[in-house]
Structure formats: structure tokens, C-alpha cells
Design a protein around this motif. Structure first.
Motif, PDB file in Angstrom:
ATOM      1  N   VAL A  58       1.836   6.264  -7.218  1.00 37.41           N
ATOM      2  CA  VAL A  58       0.739   7.006  -7.836  1.00 37.41           C
ATOM      3  C   VAL A  58       0.891   8.501  -7.582  1.00 37.41           C
ATOM      4  CG1 VAL A  58      -1.751   7.399  -7.789  1.00 37.41           C
ATOM      5  CG2 VAL A  58      -0.849   5.064  -7.745  1.00 37.41           C
ATOM      6  N   PHE A  59       1.251   8.856  -6.383  1.00 34.32           N
ATOM      7  CA  PHE A  59       1.413  10.274  -6.046  1.00 34.32           C
ATOM      8  C   PHE A  59       2.539  10.895  -6.875  1.00 34.32           C
ATOM      9  CE2 PHE A  59       3.307  13.617  -3.323  1.00 34.32           C
ATOM     10  CZ  PHE A  59       2.234  14.500  -3.332  1.00 34.32           C
ATOM     11  N   GLY A  60       3.659  10.190  -6.937  1.00 36.73           N
ATOM     12  CA  GLY A  60       4.790  10.713  -7.710  1.00 36.73           C
ATOM     13  C   GLY A  60       4.469  10.858  -9.184  1.00 36.73           C
ATOM     14  N   LYS A  61       3.759   9.880  -9.762  1.00 35.05           N
ATOM     15  CA  LYS A  61       3.443   9.908 -11.190  1.00 35.05           C
ATOM     16  C   LYS A  61       2.420  10.981 -11.506  1.00 35.05           C
ATOM     17  CE  LYS A  61       1.917   6.976 -15.013  1.00 35.05           C
ATOM     18  NZ  LYS A  61       1.444   5.636 -15.430  1.00 35.05           N
ATOM     19  N   ILE A  83       0.841  -1.201   0.000  1.00 34.45           N
ATOM     20  CA  ILE A  83       0.000   0.000   0.000  1.00 34.45           C
ATOM     21  C   ILE A  83       0.874   1.248   0.000  1.00 34.45           C
ATOM     22  CG2 ILE A  83      -1.597   1.362   1.411  1.00 34.45           C
ATOM     23  CD1 ILE A  83      -2.895  -1.304   2.253  1.00 34.45           C
ATOM     24  N   TYR A  84       1.929   1.223   0.791  1.00 29.74           N
ATOM     25  CA  TYR A  84       2.832   2.376   0.825  1.00 29.74           C
ATOM     26  C   TYR A  84       3.473   2.605  -0.558  1.00 29.74           C
ATOM     27  CZ  TYR A  84       6.717   5.435   1.964  1.00 29.74           C
ATOM     28  OH  TYR A  84       7.610   6.485   1.985  1.00 29.74           O
ATOM     29  N   ARG A  85       3.946   1.522  -1.187  1.00 33.75           N
ATOM     30  CA  ARG A  85       4.577   1.661  -2.501  1.00 33.75           C
ATOM     31  C   ARG A  85       3.585   2.189  -3.542  1.00 33.75           C
ATOM     32  NH1 ARG A  85       7.581  -3.079  -1.037  1.00 33.75           N
ATOM     33  NH2 ARG A  85       6.123  -4.478  -2.117  1.00 33.75           N
ATOM     34  N   ARG A  86       2.327   1.707  -3.471  1.00 40.73           N
ATOM     35  CA  ARG A  86       1.319   2.176  -4.413  1.00 40.73           C
ATOM     36  C   ARG A  86       1.036   3.670  -4.208  1.00 40.73           C
ATOM     37  NH1 ARG A  86       0.318   0.807  -8.907  1.00 40.73           N
ATOM     38  NH2 ARG A  86      -1.748   1.762  -8.776  1.00 40.73           N
TER      39      ARG A  86
END
Length: 746
Positions: free
Chosen positions: A668-671, A661-664
Motif C-alpha cells: 500500500v505504501f509503495g502504490k 501485515i508487513y506485505r500489505r
């Protein structure tokens, strides 16, 4: 600004590479850089590059558009290939011989423009601007090289330099980016091996593109080891056959070079005729007691063949019409009004390549031969043989060309005779010319008369064999030629039947046990080799009264050198020769894949095509469809598969789910917002989420840090809470994107 210019420069390099790859393909067919087809291709490539920019931001809708665009391009390509040519053989012949055997048509170029810009732009853009891969970019760059190799053509140095230079520029640009990012360019062992393999492949392909002289020192050694010449030679004896079948036998061998031919024309070269058909054995046998002649008699026979010249016969007929009104009314005014039909003689030098034979190759209209042997045997069929031994050194033949003059002769009524009409006409013409002192013209008419008398004798000698003609084949031939008066009309109608009724040339087809018959081929399978076509045609022609014989020989392949042709074992061919009144023996071509069909006033599409590799184009299209289809599926499915795997991990619960969940959230936020999240700590990421989304993720960050740093598995309550926060984060991102879009539209 500098970053924008740098990225634009890479796009320009990619665009230019795609353009020059496509231009080199069109250049193979005679189009220069400023041609309308190159301009059309440039526009398509530019549109594709703009679309790919859209595709990077909108994967799903862009992917759907891409698939529909692919289907549209393939549809247009097939439409241009098959327009006016249901078999597509015209395009095949043009495409695989660089336009040597088939005149160029606008639809052929439109087929290329429909396919290659789409394919090349997809490959180059992806592997240069999305995921740079030197190997795949080089493979895409070898596509035109492969076409040049296939057509045995030499690629322009200009195109080679442009393609190589642009590949090098793209490599330098991407290497510079890697250097700036990582302070060094890393190259593992695997990359080194790949580089060596690619260099080897490029070197071999480049060597293949450059035309090679067959006279080069050690060429035979090269051919033996690399072109399989040694494997096939021992299987071919060059002996005269006791029955038909050499054409099929040779085609089963490796495609070994047998002869190199220096000449002006792509001719059929014959070696042997067969006369008697056996329905039980489904093969042909020669007549017994061939009356071979040699010495002066052979020279006289060749000289008589020189006199069978349509222009000389035209002069004799025009003079006869001036001397006798009955001779004028026997021929058409159109023929008598001609000044010439353009009969042209030519010569060819035939060079055996490590191959000896018991016969001389010759064209149907050969009238002279220069050979090392002092004694040449000639049969009435014009089969040329050495008196002793075999032939393994060069010789030359002189002949009349097959095209042009014959068509004009027939079109203007030069062959409009029945057997009885011609017998009366030619005898009266000879006598009239002799009475008026026209000796040379009379000799020409006598040569035509002698040829006619031999043909009638041949027809009588083979007439008993007509009992072997199946009744159903005879009925079909009668239906096809009903109402036709002249032999040339019947011969052309029978030829067109094979090209118009869905017959297919297929070396691999084997009929069912006991069905290897002409009737089964004509009415049921409609698939077979040149021998099947030639046999069926000869039987049909004989059943309607034509004088025809079954012939075996070779049809050469084009090479890269001017006026140089090659005969290989795969060039072997069987075809019928029909005697046409007041014209002579003429090649007809019922085999649908052959490229040299004789027109004889019929301007319909005869279905001609190349005689080898007839399936390569369609196999290539199928492979390309599979590649494009698979690529499209992967292009769309890989991100989906990755997301599915991540969601499955999240669904299982535990520490792995929280970490995913953290990686997602980070990805997503970065992209979505252009934030480099890789360099952020969990608390810094939470702070950025608050700034950009007004989204408080502190509670989730606490759970995540416990699992990472404390190595403590989350409780069920913590896991469920993490999923709730994850869903809330997704909703916050969507709302933020909608807000941005609404503001941009105002």
C-alpha cells in the motif's frame, strides 16, 4: 520526460491498433477511413482510452462507470438493430452477408459503432497497457478476420499490414521493457507451444479469408477432407421425390456444396412441384400422369415461355387500346402511359460439383436451356428433366429476372383482373390484333392466354383436394383477404400475415406427438421449417380461390467472386408459386427468414432475413454479454478477492498474519506514494514511513523481524499490537492522501 514519451508512444500504438481493427470491420461494409462512422469510432476509442487511465486510479467508481457504459452501449446497439424491424432480421442479413443481401442503413452502422469500439478498446488497452499478453492481443486482432471469413470476403491488404505491424510494434515495445528490466527476454516451453498454436490459427484464418477458386487443382480433395463434402454426397441421390420433403431432408445434412452458379442474380432454382396435399401425412404429392413433352414440342414450349414478357405484353395492350375503345377502358391509364416496365433477360451457368440429379435446375421464368443432353423433357409445370440418365455436367439457362418489372407491372394495374374479366379481355385482344395484322403482338397475347388456360386447368385438376384444407385455416384466409378483389392483393396479404404475426423459422423445432399439422403450425406453435410455411400458405391461398402450387428447390448462397453463387445441401428450400392474372406464375415467400420476399406493391417490412445461421447474431450477442459481464465481475472482484484472502490470513493470527501485515503495509505504501518498496529492508521501510507519513512503525518491524529471522511465533499480545499498528497505518495513509488533495485544490 523520456519515460513519459515512451508511455505515450505505447498508448498511441494501442489506439491505432484499436482504430484499424474497427476500421477494417467497417470497411467490410464499404466504409473508408475518412467516413463519418470511422471518425465517430475514433472519438469513442479516444474517450475510452482516457477513461481507462481514470479507471487505473479509481478501481471501484471506475468499475461502476464501466458497467453502466457497457449496458448503455448494448442498449444502443439493440435499439439500432431493432429500430423499425422487430425481428432484427434485416440487420442479420446485412451483417452476415457483408451487405450483399440487405441494403445498408445508417442504423446498421450505428449499431456497429455502438458495440465494436467499446469491445475492441477494452481488449486492446488492457492487454497492451495494463497486463501485456501477446496471445490475447492477437485473439482480439482476429475479430475482424473472423467476420471476413464468415461473410466470405477478402480483407484489404492495407488493413492486414496495419494490424500485423501494430501488433509487432507493441510486442517490440514490451519486449524492450522486459529486456531493460531483466537483462533478457525469457521464453518458456509453454510460451513456445502457444506461439506455434497461434501461428497455425492465424495461417488457417488467413487462408480462409483469401477467396478460393472451385476450379483449382485438388480442390475436391481439400473439400472432401476439410469441408465434409464426402460425408454428405452419398446421402443425396438427386432423384425426383415421390412426395414433398426433400427440402427438409437436405437441410439435415452437412452443408455440402452441390452446384456452383455463374450468373447475375440471386434466384430461386426449382427442381419439382407438388400438387395434392395429404392432411393425414402432412406432405404433398404430384399429380398423376404428367404430360411430359420432348424434342420439337419441348422447344416450342420453351419458345412460348419467351413470349411471356411484360414489356411485349404492354406493347400488345397499348396497341389493342388504340384499335378498340373497350380494350382501352379494360386497363388503367397508368399502365397505358408507361413506355416500358423494364423486363430484362439474363442467363446463368449451373455447374454440378460432384453431384448428379434427375432434373435440371431452372428459375420460374426460364425460357431456354443449353444442355449436353440432346433430349430434354418438359412438364406443364416447367420442370426440366433429361430424357435419359442424370445430369452431372454444366448447363446454362436463360430467364427473365424476377424483380423490378413485375412490381412496376402490378403497381400500374397490369394485373387488375378477375378470372372472368381476364378471359374476356385476352380473347378479345388476340382477335383484335389478328384482324389488324399485328401477328407478333397477337402471339405474345396468345402466350399469356395459353399460360392462363393451363393455370385454370391446373386449378380445376387440384380443386378436389381443397377438401383437405382445414376449416380454421380457410376462415383465417378469408378474414385476411376480405374486401380484396385481385389475386395479387390476396397473395401479398397472405404473405404479410406470416411476416407480421410473430412466426419463427426453426429447423430444430419438433411439434408434440400428433400435432404435426398445418393448423397447429398456424395457430399454436408458429415455429417450423420452410415446408411448414409453404404448406400453410398454399392451403390458405387455395381456400380463397388463388391458383397456387407447392414447390421445392434451392436458394443459393453468395460467394466472394463476382457473379458466382453456390448451392449447398443447406440451401434447399420450399416455397409457393402463385399464378397472377396477366403476369404469370410468381414466387411468393412466406418463410420469415428468407431474403427474397416478393414485394408486389406492398412496401411494409416483410421480415426478410437470411435463410441460414439466423441465430448466430443473437447467440453472439449473448456470448458477448456473458464475456463482458463475467469480465466486469472479475475485473472488480479479483482485487477484492485477493484483499479478502489477505484479511483472512491476518485474522487467523500467528507468524503468517504478521508477515501478511508487513506485505500489505509495503504494498500500500509503495502504490500510494510511488516508492519501490521491494528493494527496501524492513528498517529502511520503517524509515520511509517516518519520512512520508510521520508514522513510527519500529515496534511492528521488531515483531516482524523476530518472526522472519528468528523464526519465533509472535505472542498474542504482539499479534494484537501488530493489528493495531496496521490499522493506524491505514488511517495515516488516508489522512496523508486527504492532505495532498486539499493542497492540490488550493
Amino acid at each position: 520526460m523520456n519515460k513519459y514519451l515512451e508511455k505515450s508512444g505505447e498508448y498511441i500504438l494501442s489506439f491505432l491498433l484499436t482504430f484499424f481493427l474497427n476500421a477494417s470491420i467497417l470497411g467490410l461494409y464499404g466504409e473508408d477511413l475518412t467516413s463519418v462512422y470511422n471518425l465517430m469510432s475514433a472519438v469513442i476509442i479516444l474517450v475510452m482510452f482516457i477513461f481507462f487511465g481514470f479507471l487505473k486510479k479509481h478501481r471501484v467508481i471506475g468499475g461502476v462507470i464501466y458497467v453502466f457504459a457497457l449496458l448503455f452501449c448494448l442498449t444502443m446497439m439493440f435499439r439500432f438493430i431493432f429500430s423499425g424491424d422487430w425481428s432484427g432480421s434485416g440487420f442479420q442479413s446485412w451483417f452476415l452477408t457483408a451487405g450483399e443481401r440487405q441494403p445498408s442503413e445508417p442504423r446498421y452502422f450505428l449499431a456497429l459503432v455502438s458495440a465494436f469500439p467499446f469491445f475492441l478498446s477494452s481488449v486492446v488497452y488492457y492487454f497492451s497497457n495494463v497486463l501485456y499478453r501477446t496471445v490475447f492481443l492477437m485473439l482480439g486482432s482476429l475479430v475482424p478476420c473472423a467476420l471476413y471469413v464468415k461473410t466470405l470476403s477478402s480483407m484489404s491488404t492495407f488493413y492486414l499490414v496495419c494490424i500485423a505491424g501494430l501488433n509487432a510494434a507493441l510486442y517490440a515495445a514490451n519486449a524492450e521493457k522486459a529486456y531493460k528490466k531483466d537483462d533478457s527476454v525469457h521464453s518458456g516451453t509453454g510460451a513456445k507451444y502457444i506461439a506455434v498454436i497461434m501461428l497455425t490459427c492465424v495461417t488457417l484464418l488467413a487462408a480462409s479469408v483469401i477467396p478460393k477458386s472451385t476450379k483449382t487443382k485438388y480442390y475436391e480433395v481439400f473439400e472432401y477432407y476439410f469441408m465434409d463434402a464426402g460425408n454428405g454426397q452419398s446421402k443425396i441421390s438427386g432423384a425426383l421425390g415421390q412426395h414433398s420433403g426433400n427440402a427438409g431432408l437436405y437441410r439435415e445434412l452437412d452443408n455440402t456444396e452441390l452446384y456452383s452458379i455463374q450468373g447475375e442474380d440471386l434466384l430461386y432454382f426449382r427442381d419439382q412441384n407438388f400438387d395434392i396435399y395429404s392432411q393425414d401425412e402432412h406432405c404433398w404429392y404430384p399429380l398423376e400422369n404428367y404430360s411430359e413433352v420432348n424434342g420439337e414440342a419441348a422447344n416450342d414450349m420453351l419458345d412460348s415461355r419467351r413470349l411471356i414478357n411484360c414489356d411485349d405484353m404492354l406493347a400488345a395492350m397499348k396497341r389493342g387500346a388504340e384499335l378498340d375503345d373497350s380494350l382501352r377502358t379494360a386497363v388503367s391509364e397508368e399502365l397505358l402511359s408507361l413506355d416500358s416496365v423494364g423486363e430484362v433477360s439474363a442467363s446463368a451457368t449451373i455447374i454440378p460439383v460432384g453431384f448428379s440429379a434427375e432434373y435440371y435446375l431452372s428459375s420460374l421464368r426460364t425460357f431456354n436451356i443449353h444442355a449436353p443432353s440432346s433430349e430434354i423433357l418438359i412438364t406443364p409445370h416447367m420442370e426440366l428433366r433429361p430424357a435419359e440418365g442424370s445430369i452431372s455436367s454444366a448447363y446454362s439457362v436463360s430467364y427473365y429476372k424476377e424483380s423490378g418489372a413485375k412490381d412496376r407491372w402490378v403497381t400500374n394495374g397490369g394485373a387488375d383482373f378477375t378470372d372472368d374479366e381476364y378471359r374476356q379481355y385476352i380473347n378479345k385482344l388476340i382477335n383484335t390484333l389478328l384482324r389488324n395484322g399485328e401477328t407478333e403482338l397477337a402471339e405474345t397475347a396468345r402466350a399469356f392466354s395459353d399460360d392462363f388456360n393451363y393455370a385454370m386447368q391446373y386449378k380445376e385438376d387440384t380443386s378436389a383436394n381443397n377438401s383437405e384444407i382445414p376449416e380454421d385455416i380457410a376462415r383465417l384466409a378469408a378474414e385476411l383477404t376480405e374486401g380484396m378483389t385481385y389475386d395479387w392483393q390476396k397473395a401479398a396479404a397472405l404473405q404479410n400475415y406470416f411476416t407480421d404475426e410473430g412466426f419463427a423459422y426453426d429447423l430444430d423445432y419438433i411439434p408434440p406427438m400428433g400435432r404435426n399439422t398445418a393448423s397447429y403450425f398456424v395457430f399454436t406453435s408458429k415455429r417450423g421449417t420452410c415446408s411448414d410455411f409453404a404448406t400453410a400458405y398454399t392451403l390458405m391461398a387455395r381456400s380463397v380461390g388463388l391458383t397456387v402450387r407447392y414447390t421445392e428447390g434451392f436458394s443459393p448462397d453468395i460467394t466472394t467472386d463476382n457473379d458466382i453463387f453456390v448451392i449447398r445441401s443447406g440451401s434447399s428450400h420450399a416455397y409457393p408459386e402463385v399464378y397472377i392474372l396477366n403476369l404469370g406464375w410468381t414466387v411468393f415467400e412466406p418463410t420469415v427468414s428468407a431474403a427474397y420476399n416478393i414485394d408486389l406493391t406492398d412496401n411494409s417490412d416483410n421480415g426478410g432475413g437470411i435463410k441460414i445461421d439466423t441465430d448466430i447474431l443473437f447467440n453472439s450477442v449473448i456470448v458477448l454479454c456473458i464475456i463482458f459481464g463475467t469480465g466486469s465481475v472479475v475485473f472488480l472482484a479479483v482485487p477484492g478477492a485477493k484483499r479478502l484472502r489477505e484479511e483472512l490470513i491476518i485474522g487467523k493470527g500467528g507468524a503468517a498474519a504478521v508477515q501478511m501485515i508487513y506485505r500489505r503495509i509495503s504494498y500500500v505504501f509503495g502504490k500510494k506514494f510511488g516508492v519501490k518498496t521491494d528493494a527496501l529492508t524492513p528498517r529502511e521501510l520503517s524509515q520511509k514511513l517516518n519520512e512520508k507519513l510521520s508514522f513510527n512503525a519500529d515496534e511492528f518491524i521488531g515483531i516482524y523481524e523476530k518472526t522472519i529471522f528468528g523464526e519465533i511465533s509472535p505472542t498474542n499480545e504482539e499479534y494484537e499490537r501488530s493489528r493495531e499498528i496496521y490499522r493506524a497505518f491505514g488511517k495515516a495513509v488516508r489522512n496523508a492522501r486527504k492532505t495532498e488533495k486539499n493542497q492540490s485544490h488550493r
